[in-house]
Design a protein around this motif. Structure first.
Motif, mmCIF file in Angstrom:
data_model
loop_
_atom_site.group_PDB
_atom_site.id
_atom_site.type_symbol
_atom_site.label_atom_id
_atom_site.label_comp_id
_atom_site.label_asym_id
_atom_site.label_seq_id
_atom_site.Cartn_x
_atom_site.Cartn_y
_atom_site.Cartn_z
ATOM 1 N N PHE A 113 15.352 -59.760 -74.236
ATOM 2 C CA PHE A 113 15.329 -58.961 -72.695
ATOM 3 C C PHE A 113 16.181 -59.747 -71.802
ATOM 4 O O PHE A 113 16.001 -59.443 -70.801
ATOM 5 C CB PHE A 113 14.051 -58.341 -72.168
ATOM 6 C CG PHE A 113 13.610 -56.787 -72.879
ATOM 7 C CD1 PHE A 113 14.263 -55.940 -72.295
ATOM 8 C CD2 PHE A 113 12.884 -57.052 -74.112
ATOM 9 C CE1 PHE A 113 13.833 -54.657 -72.792
ATOM 10 C CE2 PHE A 113 12.810 -55.844 -74.564
ATOM 11 C CZ PHE A 113 13.149 -54.567 -73.985
ATOM 12 N N LYS A 114 16.671 -60.954 -72.297
ATOM 13 C CA LYS A 114 17.297 -61.949 -71.519
ATOM 14 C C LYS A 114 16.422 -62.522 -70.118
ATOM 15 O O LYS A 114 16.793 -62.715 -68.949
ATOM 16 C CB LYS A 114 18.642 -61.501 -70.969
ATOM 17 C CG LYS A 114 19.556 -60.984 -72.093
ATOM 18 C CD LYS A 114 20.515 -60.504 -71.458
ATOM 19 C CE LYS A 114 21.698 -59.765 -72.534
ATOM 20 N NZ LYS A 114 23.044 -59.023 -71.804
ATOM 21 N N LEU A 245 4.051 -55.968 -82.377
ATOM 22 C CA LEU A 245 3.539 -54.653 -82.657
ATOM 23 C C LEU A 245 2.628 -54.691 -83.791
ATOM 24 O O LEU A 245 1.343 -54.119 -83.670
ATOM 25 C CB LEU A 245 4.286 -53.583 -82.385
ATOM 26 C CG LEU A 245 5.137 -53.264 -80.969
ATOM 27 C CD1 LEU A 245 6.032 -52.089 -81.260
ATOM 28 C CD2 LEU A 245 4.068 -53.092 -79.895
ATOM 29 N N THR B 265 28.394 -54.815 -70.706
ATOM 30 C CA THR B 265 26.944 -55.416 -70.921
ATOM 31 C C THR B 265 25.996 -54.509 -70.604
ATOM 32 O O THR B 265 24.673 -54.721 -71.306
ATOM 33 C CB THR B 265 27.218 -56.782 -70.070
ATOM 34 O OG1 THR B 265 28.377 -57.581 -70.224
ATOM 35 C CG2 THR B 265 25.971 -57.596 -70.386
ATOM 36 N N ASP B 269 22.675 -53.242 -72.607
ATOM 37 C CA ASP B 269 21.334 -53.290 -72.334
ATOM 38 C C ASP B 269 20.665 -51.932 -72.300
ATOM 39 O O ASP B 269 19.565 -51.679 -72.753
ATOM 40 C CB ASP B 269 21.125 -53.911 -70.924
ATOM 41 C CG ASP B 269 21.610 -55.439 -71.069
ATOM 42 O OD1 ASP B 269 21.751 -55.979 -72.111
ATOM 43 O OD2 ASP B 269 21.970 -56.136 -70.002
ATOM 44 N N LYS B 272 20.083 -50.692 -75.814
ATOM 45 C CA LYS B 272 18.720 -51.547 -76.240
ATOM 46 C C LYS B 272 17.515 -50.966 -75.792
ATOM 47 O O LYS B 272 16.353 -50.866 -76.760
ATOM 48 C CB LYS B 272 18.781 -52.956 -76.041
ATOM 49 C CG LYS B 272 19.816 -53.810 -76.699
ATOM 50 C CD LYS B 272 19.852 -55.276 -76.704
ATOM 51 C CE LYS B 272 20.791 -55.945 -75.498
ATOM 52 N NZ LYS B 272 20.627 -57.409 -75.393
ATOM 53 N N LEU B 273 17.595 -50.698 -74.667
ATOM 54 C CA LEU B 273 16.074 -50.122 -74.056
ATOM 55 C C LEU B 273 15.975 -48.719 -74.708
ATOM 56 O O LEU B 273 14.792 -48.496 -75.090
ATOM 57 C CB LEU B 273 16.274 -49.949 -72.480
ATOM 58 C CG LEU B 273 15.092 -49.878 -71.745
ATOM 59 C CD1 LEU B 273 14.315 -51.147 -71.916
ATOM 60 C CD2 LEU B 273 15.559 -49.794 -70.132
ATOM 61 N N ALA B 276 14.311 -49.535 -77.915
ATOM 62 C CA ALA B 276 12.931 -49.960 -77.896
ATOM 63 C C ALA B 276 12.129 -48.581 -77.682
ATOM 64 O O ALA B 276 10.886 -48.504 -78.355
ATOM 65 C CB ALA B 276 12.778 -50.951 -76.351
ATOM 66 N N LEU B 280 8.917 -47.353 -80.114
ATOM 67 C CA LEU B 280 7.699 -47.064 -79.477
ATOM 68 C C LEU B 280 7.198 -45.645 -79.609
ATOM 69 O O LEU B 280 5.988 -45.260 -79.797
ATOM 70 C CB LEU B 280 7.793 -47.512 -77.912
ATOM 71 C CG LEU B 280 6.615 -47.565 -77.122
ATOM 72 C CD1 LEU B 280 5.943 -49.114 -77.849
ATOM 73 C CD2 LEU B 280 6.819 -48.206 -75.500
ATOM 74 N N TYR B 283 6.239 -45.276 -82.890
ATOM 75 C CA TYR B 283 5.041 -46.129 -83.318
ATOM 76 C C TYR B 283 3.657 -45.409 -82.770
ATOM 77 O O TYR B 283 2.863 -45.209 -83.875
ATOM 78 C CB TYR B 283 5.287 -47.478 -82.552
ATOM 79 C CG TYR B 283 4.100 -48.058 -82.367
ATOM 80 C CD1 TYR B 283 3.421 -49.006 -83.263
ATOM 81 C CD2 TYR B 283 3.424 -48.356 -81.095
ATOM 82 C CE1 TYR B 283 2.146 -49.477 -83.106
ATOM 83 C CE2 TYR B 283 2.450 -48.898 -80.783
ATOM 84 C CZ TYR B 283 1.620 -49.607 -82.015
ATOM 85 O OH TYR B 283 0.498 -50.456 -81.772
#
Lengths: 474, 425
Positions: A113-114, A245, B265, B269, B272-273, B276, B280, B283
């Motif tokens: 996450f930089k 996790l 960029t 990002d 990528k979120l 995630a 989640l 999961y």
């Protein structure tokens, strides 16, 4: 509430954002390298280090004695009995594994996450992870009664027809924790290679040059090396992220797949993970506060780190609180199950109800002070808070394990739990072992990644106007 | 991609491009068409509009998720910081301002709750059981949960939730405009202000959303409960909102001002979120399934059996495929996250997955569908009603997008986002 205040003159505060800076101004590549490497390369080890090392080693010896006596006598020396067949060993196991999670989160997730602020604390958080896993991994092993047969947990061809029960989460633990330990060690080591190269080059002693040189694996800081290093870091971060996790999720399954009120609940996986990160960050603060003071690292571990770690703790603490609240709500108001209802009543107001309220006080009530920036940026208060949270998290596992087991479905089988001196000795001994290993780490390895801190300095940024690139890796 | 060496400048015109009005018209047309279809299906189904209402609940949960989930993500970006937050801020604000639509959508559920909820239909569980209208487990649950599962609590809780969210939405939106109008930067001041409200707001959102998820959806089967249910909805909302906000930004990036500020960029990002959230989401769903499946207790396992047996296994499997397997596999690719056209496909699949999942959550609660997936005219309502509701919601959302500039200017990230992309070490 926020106010429109006067301009800020504190050099440790960014005038644009009003946030504390991640690295104090005025540092150069050289000053960063010297500040960190001299802790390792100095021939004059501080007396305080010797004193702490000896004390930690002494406490670790208690563990040796406790484990030796355990091997000679058996698990009967502990307070476990029926119906509380799981006692301190599993409590300590979960507590230690949880503590390790902050290291993986900081090194893997925050890298993806930089989050640049992670750089000052990631190395010793990773070290903390490894030492915590060492302490944690010992407990299931010594709890099985015959630790010399521990290898039976692994599926290997044998003539005894012994085969692990793959449907048991306890077996999943074996794989989850061993994978976690492996990746953590590899990640930690790979991340250290550029710094080991620096130590090799700066070491005055032949022995130091040899040892650091060997572990630096021929690091020269060439572009090719950096490219491979960055790629490896990202790949390992990708591998380690699910582990954050998975490990504590599998540990939560140890409880949740059982049909025991207080254990069998679907919120357990996320709330165990959040709890793990919560306690892990608390431990990072517990370690960071004395280290930055003792080694004068206030420029590199700044109030920004403390503030951000406090925010992570507040967030994960609130997730944990959500988990507790859902358990209470479902048990009292929504489950329509007398077992659940009784479990929660007993947990709160039964003979061991005090433990529940200790955990609520330490994990939920007191950490709410972290809503205030004053608390988040106060070093003594945050140190105190970290100790409180770690106490609370230990009690959380105590409450889950003991208060769910000692009064189960059948009143005639109810019992109670009293930990013995050997239980306490084993636990305290692991605290000693953890601290002992940490003392070794701070003395012989760079506890803050020099290469990553150098990259954060303004000199390391590309200058868009001129197109010049300042090399940061040397 | 061309990389300049000099920082770009913010376009003079920051309002939404004219084509957004065209999107709105299209959304209205789609909404009108599906409304007609939904009404026709309602008459043809012959089930007393039962499926219409169930499908309405699905539509409500999706639109409500965009409105409230958008507000939650808006608060999260204030708390987390980061350049991605600046990009998504105005679309998320627009989503948060659609709360009145979500409230209007909620009203039919409240008015016709007896058609949906067993506890509303049979408030006297004992009497209903003695008349063999419900079974013993249902009667026990209805009696035990009477304090929570009753029309008064349902209405009161829902209205309080909407009111509180409206309060947060109002403050977040009005302060955002005031911040931009502030002649001095005052970044620390505004940052604190937004952090303070967002911190409290996210906590409040989690609690209120859990209450709504339990009352509106979980209580469709009053016998079952799961402590992770609210959290699953929370993550699901994040999943859908992210997909929608990416679609919005990519759509708007054909013109200024988003064309200038939406860099690869930040697109990467956001991808990528999404990844995630995909992980989640699965999961939580898988962990919940594993715990209940392993426990195999008669109080819990029927909920899953209702959704697996009798043909529902196909829906459940496809749910996993749409929700996780496809987005997970595709979003692993770095290139895909950086190529607009491909990311659009993934985001569309993610939104469709939310619809599919909500259908799987809602429909098997009812006796005629439980462990018995079968075709009926009524089941087509699950396409028509949510499509119409989402289309109208979209039209309102697009309207909101046009009401204020698409870029918040009083933010230190504006300068950063205008820098050439390679300038970041």
């Amino acid at each position: 509430m926020a106010t429109k205040g006067a301009p800020v003159n504190d050099p440790m505060i960014d005038p644009i954002t009003g946030e504390y800076v991640v690295v104090a101004p005025g540092h150069t590549f050289k000053s960063v390298t010297e500040t960190i490497s001299r802790i390792v390369l100095t021939p004059h080890t501080p007396l305080g280090w010797y004193a702490g090392f000896a004390l930690a080693g002494g406490v670790a010896t208690v563990l040796l004695v406790a484990v030796l006596y355990l091997f000679l006598t058996g698990v009967g020396i502990w307070g476990i009995t029926i119906p509380i067949a799981w006692g301190f060993a599993i409590i300590n196991f979960v507590w230690w594994i949880g503590i390790g999670h902050a290291g993986t989160l900081i090194s893997a997730i925050l890298l993806l996450f930089k989050q640049g602020w992670r750089n000052s604390i990631n190395r010793f958080a990773e070290a903390m992870t490894i030492f915590a896993v060492v302490c944690a991994g010992m407990f299931p092993l010594i709890h099985v009664g015959r630790p010399w047969l521990g290898y039976w947990l692994f599926p290997y061809p044998n003539t005894m027809n012994v085969w692990p029960q793959f449907r048991s989460p306890l077996l999943w633990d074996v794989f989850a924790v061993s994978t976690y330990a492996t990746i953590s060690v590899v990640f930690w080591y790979i991340g250290m290679i550029p710094d080991l190269g620096t130590l090799r080059d700066r070491s005055k002693s032949k022995f130091g040059q040899f040892i650091y040189g060997m572990f630096a694996m021929g690091w020269r800081g060439s572009v090719r090396h950096w490219v491979r290093y960055e790629t490896a870091s990202l790949l390992l971060a990708g591998l380690a992220t699910p582990l954050v996790l998975s490990v504590h999720t599998v540990i939560s399954f140890d409880f949740a797949v059982a049909l025991l009120p207080g254990w069998h609940t679907t919120i357990f996986p996320p709330y165990f993970v959040a709890g793990a990160v919560y306690s892990g960050f608390a431990m990072v603060i517990t370690l960071a506060v004395p280290i930055r003071k003792f080694y004068h690292l206030e420029d590199l571990i700044t109030l920004r780190h403390l503030d951000n770690m406090a925010k992570v703790m507040l967030t994960t603490g609130l997730i944990v609180a959500y988990g507790y609240a859902m358990e209470v709500f479902m048990a009292y108001c929504y489950s329509a199950s007398h077992w659940e209802y009784f479990m929660m009543w007993n947990r709160m107001f039964g003979p061991m109800g005090w433990a529940y309220w200790v955990l609520i006080t330490c994990n939920i009530a007191l950490p709410q002070f972290m809503w205030f920036r004053y608390v988040r940026t106060s070093i003594p208060l945050m140190f105190l808070m970290s100790l409180i949270v770690n106490t609370g998290m230990w009690f959380e596992r105590f409450v889950i394990v003991v208060t769910s087991l000692y009064r189960d479905y059948l009143p005639s089988s109810w019992g109670t739990y009293r930990a013995t001196t050997w239980d306490y000795a084993t636990f305290v001994g692991t605290l000693g072992l953890f601290t002992f290993l940490f003392f070794l780490f701070v003395r012989f390895l760079p506890m803050i990644p020099m290469s990553e801190i150098r990259m954060m300095l303004p000199q390391a940024k590309v200058q868009p106007e001129s197109g010049n690139v300042v090399e940061a890796g040397h | 991609m061309a990389n300049g060496h000099h920082a770009k400048t913010l376009p003079a015109e920051l309002n939404a491009p004219a084509f957004v009005a065209g999107w709105r018209m299209k959304a209205l047309a789609v909404g009108a068409a599906f409304s007609v279809i939904a009404i026709i299906l309602g008459f043809l189904s012959g089930d007393g509009w039962n499926h219409f209402l169930r499908a309405w609940l699905v539509g409500l949960m999706l639109c409500f998720g965009f409105a409230v989930g958008g507000m939650a993500l808006l608060m999260v970006q204030y708390l987390s910081g980061g350049k991605w937050g600046l990009l998504v801020r105005r679309p998320l604000e627009a989503m948060s301002r659609t709360l009145p639509v979500a409230f209007v959508y909620f009203l039919p559920i409240g008015f016709f709750m007896k058609k949906l909820y067993l506890w509303a239909q049979y408030p006297d569980g004992k009497a209903a059981y003695s008349q063999h209208l419900i079974n013993a487990e249902q009667a026990h649950a209805i009696i035990f949960k009477k304090g929570i599962l009753n029309p008064t609590t349902f209405w009161a809780t829902s209205i309080v939730c909407f009111l509180i969210w409206a309060g947060f939405g109002f403050l977040l939106n009005s302060w955002s405009l005031k911040r931009d109008a502030d002649t001095e930067p005052n970044v620390p001041y505004w940052q604190k202000k937004f952090e303070n409200i967002s911190g409290i707001g996210v906590v409040t959102y989690s609690i209120l959303l859990t209450a709504c998820a339990i009352l509106w959806v979980m209580s469709l089967d009053p016998t079952w409960y799961s402590t992770v249910y609210g959290l699953q909805f929370l993550v699901g909302q994040g999943y859908a909102v992210l997909a929608l906000v990416i679609l919005t930004l990519i759509g708007l990036s054909n013109a200024e001002p988003i064309r200038t500020i939406f860099r690869v960029t930040e697109q990467h990002d956001l991808g990528k979120l999404c990844f995630a959230f995909t992980m989640l989401n699965m999961y939580l769903a898988f962990a919940s399934f594993l715990i209940i499946w392993s426990g195999n207790s008669p109080e819990e396992i029927p909920w899953y059996l209702d959704r697996i047996r009798g043909g529902w296994g196909v829906i459940a499997t496809l749910d996993v495929i749409f929700h996780w397997l496809i987005p997970f596999s595709l979003l692993l690719s770095r290139d895909l996250k950086r190529i607009k056209g491909r990311l659009v496909v993934v985001c569309c699949i993610m939104l469709f997955a939310r619809l599919w999942d909500t259908f799987w959550l809602v429909e098997p609660n009812f006796a005629d569908a439980r462990r018995n997936l079968h075709f009926s005219v009524g089941i087509l309502e699950y396409i028509a009603v949510p499509a119409a509701m989402i289309a109208f919601w979209m039209a309102y959302y697009f309207t909101q997008l046009t009401t204020r500039p698409l870029v918040a200017t009083n933010d230190p990230h504006v300068a950063e986002i205008l820098e050439p992309e390679h300038a970041h070490a």
